[in-house]
Every structure is written in structure tokens, then in C-alpha cells.
Motif scaffolding. Structure first.
Motif, short mmCIF file in Angstrom:
data_model
loop_
_atom_site.label_atom_id
_atom_site.label_comp_id
_atom_site.label_asym_id
_atom_site.label_seq_id
_atom_site.Cartn_x
_atom_site.Cartn_y
_atom_site.Cartn_z
N PHE A 1 -29.07 32.76 39.88
CA PHE A 1 -29.72 32.37 41.14
C PHE A 1 -29.54 33.50 42.14
O PHE A 1 -28.43 33.98 42.34
CB PHE A 1 -29.10 31.08 41.69
CG PHE A 1 -29.77 30.59 42.95
CD1 PHE A 1 -30.84 29.71 42.88
CD2 PHE A 1 -29.34 31.01 44.20
CE1 PHE A 1 -31.47 29.25 44.04
CE2 PHE A 1 -29.96 30.57 45.37
CZ PHE A 1 -31.03 29.69 45.28
N THR B 1 -29.76 34.77 46.05
CA THR B 1 -29.64 34.09 47.33
C THR B 1 -30.59 34.64 48.39
O THR B 1 -31.07 35.76 48.32
CB THR B 1 -28.20 34.22 47.88
OG1 THR B 1 -27.90 35.60 48.08
CG2 THR B 1 -27.20 33.61 46.91
N THR B 2 -30.83 33.81 49.41
CA THR B 2 -31.54 34.21 50.63
C THR B 2 -30.51 34.24 51.76
O THR B 2 -29.32 34.01 51.54
CB THR B 2 -32.65 33.20 50.98
OG1 THR B 2 -32.05 31.99 51.48
CG2 THR B 2 -33.50 32.88 49.76
N THR C 1 -27.45 27.58 52.46
CA THR C 1 -27.55 27.25 51.05
C THR C 1 -26.40 26.34 50.65
O THR C 1 -25.26 26.55 51.08
CB THR C 1 -27.51 28.54 50.20
OG1 THR C 1 -28.64 29.37 50.58
CG2 THR C 1 -27.58 28.24 48.71
N GLU D 1 -34.91 26.07 44.40
CA GLU D 1 -34.19 26.02 45.68
C GLU D 1 -34.26 24.63 46.32
O GLU D 1 -33.79 24.44 47.44
CB GLU D 1 -34.78 27.05 46.65
CG GLU D 1 -34.66 28.48 46.15
CD GLU D 1 -35.21 29.50 47.13
OE1 GLU D 1 -35.86 29.10 48.13
OE2 GLU D 1 -34.99 30.71 46.92
N ASP D 2 -34.83 23.66 45.60
CA ASP D 2 -35.04 22.32 46.17
C ASP D 2 -33.98 21.31 45.77
O ASP D 2 -34.12 20.11 46.00
CB ASP D 2 -36.42 21.80 45.77
CG ASP D 2 -36.58 21.68 44.25
OD1 ASP D 2 -35.62 22.00 43.51
OD2 ASP D 2 -37.68 21.26 43.81
N VAL E 1 -28.92 23.53 43.45
CA VAL E 1 -28.86 24.43 44.60
C VAL E 1 -29.96 24.04 45.57
O VAL E 1 -31.12 23.88 45.18
CB VAL E 1 -29.04 25.91 44.19
CG1 VAL E 1 -28.97 26.82 45.41
CG2 VAL E 1 -28.01 26.32 43.15
N TYR E 2 -29.57 23.89 46.86
CA TYR E 2 -30.57 23.54 47.87
C TYR E 2 -30.53 24.58 48.99
O TYR E 2 -29.46 24.87 49.55
CB TYR E 2 -30.30 22.16 48.46
CG TYR E 2 -31.29 21.77 49.54
CD1 TYR E 2 -32.60 21.43 49.20
CD2 TYR E 2 -30.93 21.78 50.88
CE1 TYR E 2 -33.53 21.10 50.18
CE2 TYR E 2 -31.85 21.45 51.87
CZ TYR E 2 -33.15 21.10 51.51
OH TYR E 2 -34.07 20.79 52.48
N VAL E 3 -31.68 25.15 49.31
CA VAL E 3 -31.81 26.11 50.40
C VAL E 3 -32.54 25.42 51.55
O VAL E 3 -33.66 24.94 51.38
CB VAL E 3 -32.60 27.36 49.95
CG1 VAL E 3 -32.75 28.34 51.12
CG2 VAL E 3 -31.90 28.04 48.79
N THR F 1 -34.73 25.29 54.25
CA THR F 1 -35.80 26.00 54.93
C THR F 1 -36.55 25.11 55.91
O THR F 1 -37.45 25.58 56.60
CB THR F 1 -36.81 26.53 53.90
OG1 THR F 1 -37.37 25.41 53.18
CG2 THR F 1 -36.16 27.48 52.91
N GLU G 1 -40.37 28.00 52.93
CA GLU G 1 -39.88 28.82 51.84
C GLU G 1 -39.51 30.18 52.40
O GLU G 1 -40.19 30.71 53.28
CB GLU G 1 -40.97 29.00 50.77
CG GLU G 1 -40.52 29.82 49.57
CD GLU G 1 -41.66 30.05 48.60
OE1 GLU G 1 -41.44 30.80 47.62
OE2 GLU G 1 -42.75 29.50 48.81
#
Length: 372
Positions: free
Chosen positions: A41, A43-44, A48, A96-97, A102-104, A106, A116
Motif C-alpha cells: 500500500f 500512502t498519501t 489514514t 483506500e475505502d 486501510v481507510y484514507v 478524503t 480521492e
């Protein structure tokens, strides 16, 4: 235009069914030092969360373009791939959902709708008004709360006669750390010793033999052993680097192939320079990037888009990018630093006006604090 400098970022409601039905994240061991497992994964810079043993956790030291690593003590980190060691557990998956653990977050980007993390989405224009009063309030707030504003500057700040303003911000506690290149320090020190920058006088006129003065400045510092020792010896008596030493403000100077000298304090290894800058980026509660394209983008890539407060709450990390070219500000935002507020103007005007507004804000607060 008013920068989004105090936006609160709510944590998701992880008690909601959409999150309770999500699986735990999957981990795979790194196959070798500096090598991530296939399907890792990436990252952004956005908030997160990783589901581990049924609990959603935030990793430490967030940044974009890293990997999620669970260390032997059970702590969750975001690490650059080169820093991952063989056998360390790395999160794998692309979603990412939350569907892969893993949840980001946004949602706050678009005012509540699902968004996104994207590149190439900037809107920057020199025709938008600049709210200096708001920026001044944020800077004063950061100082009052004991924050850690990092300033990233280019040599144009020195050449444009904004040197005295930068010195003032350092001396008055508005700078947590200074990140710059060799040239910023060289020409600041040249100004202290010879009264010139790149051989130009304070009025912008060329001086006889001025083309070599920056080299003479470098030589004097190298003879002293370091910038701090040159300050102690009275070689450097004023300016930005002098203020950093006197007021114990840390600085990181990184080099490039074209550097003269360089000064003895300059980190000439690129990876070492990034690590040195990153040590301050992880502590940043605000960032001011002035007249430096490469340093601004590099720092933006190291910064999260948010600050985690001591109570666990989140707020957007105020990021101000200043350049005379719209291209630089747009490029920073296009590289994913969406929270950056662009100011398209020259370094001299920005520093002069910002200092004026900060002084006004300090005066107004002092007057308000006086008993009636």
C-alpha cells in the motif's frame, strides 16, 4: 482569497456498519532491506487509518509516497521504502475505502463528499487577493500555542532585501526550523561580512571584484569550521544564519551539484539531506515556503496534510507557498500538497507585508490584554 488554515478534520465514525464490516489489514514481510513486498500500500498525505486486531489506528510520521510498517513493538509507522528492513511487516493492498483494512479520509476535501487524493488539480492565480491579516493571525497563534512552523526559503529572499524581515521572524520566535540550500546561507553570510549578495550592493549595483565575494565568505566560514563557530568568532555578525545560531533555531542546509564551496554545514548527500529535513517535517505544525521551487516541492512531499493535536484531534496543516511564478505554486499543489495556499508575489513584498501585519496583530493582542 482566504487560506484554509484552521480547518478541523473529524475522525470517521468507526462504529458505523460500513467500518465494522471491514477486514483487518493484510501484512507481508519485506523481502530485503529497502525492498517492499509486491502489492504494498502506498500512502498519501491525508489522514489514514489501518485496521489491526479489529481496531482502527493511525500511523506515526505520516507523509505521501511511503509504506505502512508494523514494527516489532506493535507500533505502526509510515516509512520511506529505503528505510524498511528485511522481514518487517508491510501493509499490502490498493483500496483506500476500508475494504482491505486501510481507510484514507478524503471526505473533508470536497466539503463532505467522498473524494480521492489526486495529482494535477491546482487552482492558482496571481489575480486572487492575499489575506495577509489571516496569515499573520495563524503565525501568532502558532507561536502562542508552542507550535513548530518550518520555513523553507530560496536565495531570492536574500537577494530581494527580505533578509532583515526573515531575521526578524527568527528573532521573535516565529520559526521552528529553517530549511534551505547552500546558496541561502552563502549569500546571507556574504551580506553580513561584505554587505553584498552575489557581489551586488544593497541598492542592486555591481561592486568591483564582487563576483568573488561569496567565495571569500565561504572560505572564511570553512576556516572557522562551521557557521556557529564563525558566529562565535565574530566573523558573522548579523543576518539569517546569525539569528538561527544566536536564538538556537535549528537549520538544515542541503546541497546541489552546482553549489560553490559548499559551506561546512551543508548536507551534500541527497538521501542524508532528505532525512535531515524530514526530522523537522514530522514535527511541523505549519509551513511557509518562500521562493524555492525544488525545496518547496520536496518539503511538501514530506508533510502530512494535517496536524495531530495532543488530544488526538486533527486539523489541517497550514501551508503557505510564495513565489513570483504561478508555475511553482501550481506545481506544488499538482504534486499532491493540496492544502497549500498559493501566494503569487515576490519574496521582498511578501516578507515586508507579512511582517507588518504580524506586528499589527501583536500590537492588537497586547492592547486587548491590557486591563480596562
Amino acid at each position: 482569497m482566504v487560506p484554509r488554515v484552521s480547518t478541523s478534520i473529524p475522525h470517521p465514525d468507526f462504529a458505523a456498519e460500513r467500518f465494522t464490516r471491514c477486514p483487518d489489514a493484510r501484512f507481508q514481510p519485506a523481502p530485503a532491506d529497502g525492498v517492499l513486498p509486491d502489492g504494498f500500500f502506498t500512502t498519501t498525505n491525508l489522514p489514514t487509518y489501518v485496521r489491526i486486531d479489529g481496531q482502527w489506528r493511525m500511523p506515526r510520521e505520516p507523509r505521501m509516497d511511503g509504506a505502512l510498517v508494523l514494527d516489532a513493538q506493535g507500533a505502526l509507522w509510515i516509512r520511506e521504502g529505503r528505510r524498511v528492513r528485511a522481514g518487517e511487516r508491510v501493509v499490502v493492498g490498493f483500496a483506500e475505502d476500508g475494504s482491505e483494512g486501510v481507510y484514507v479520509n478524503t471526505a473533508y476535501l470536497g466539503g463532505g463528499g467522498e473524494g480521492e487524493f489526486k495529482f494535477m488539480t491546482s487552482e492558482v492565480s496571481r489575480e486572487k487577493p492575499i489575506d495577509y491579516a489571516q496569515m499573520a493571525r495563524v503565525l501568532v497563534d502558532e507561536r502562542e500555542r508552542g507550535g513548530y512552523p518550518i520555513w523553507v526559503t530560496g536565495p531570492a529572499l536574500v537577494h530581494s532585501r527580505a533578509r532583515a524581515d526573515m531575521t526578524w521572524f527568527i528573532a521573535n520566535g516565529f520559526v521552528g526550523a529553517l530549511l534551505a540550500g547552500n546558496a541561502v546561507a552563502v549569500h546571507d553570510i556574504e551580506a553580513s561580512i561584505f554587505g553584498t549578495t552575489l557581489g551586488m550592493s544593497g541598492t542592486g549595483e555591481a561592486t568591483s571584484g564582487g563576483h568573488g565575494l561569496h567565495m571569500r565568505a565561504i572560505n572564511k566560514v570553512r576556516a572557522a569550521g562551521s557557521i556557529a563557530k564563525a558566529v562565535e568568532a565574530g566573523v558573522i555578525t548579523n543576518g539569517i544564519m546569525h539569528a538561527c545560531v544566536v536564538h538556537k533555531v535549528p537549520f538544515v542546509l542541503t546541497g546541489s551539484i552546482r553549489d560553490d564551496g559548499p559551506l561546512p554545514d551543508v548536507v551534500t548527500d541527497n538521501v542524508g539531506g532528505q532525512d535531515a529535513m524530514r526530522r523537522h517535517a514530522v514535527k511541523a505544525t505549519m509551513a511557509v515556503l518562500v521562493a524555492t521551487a525544488l525545496h518547496a516541492i520536496a518539503t511538501g512531499n514530506m508533510l502530512p496534510a494535517f496536524v495531530t493535536e495532543k488530544d488526538g484531534s486533527l486539523r489541517e496543516l497550514p501551508t503557505i507557498c510564495v513565489d513570483s511564478s504561478e508555475f511553482v505554486v501550481s506545481k506544488l499543489k499538482d504534486r499532491g500538497t493540496h492544502q497549500a495556499f498559493g501566494v503569487v508575489t515576490n519574496a521582498q513584498d511578501f516578507m515586508h507585508v507579512l511582517r507588518l501585519y504580524v506586528e499589527r496583530e501583536l500590537s492588537a493582542r497586547a492592547s486587548a490584554a491590557k486591563p480596562a
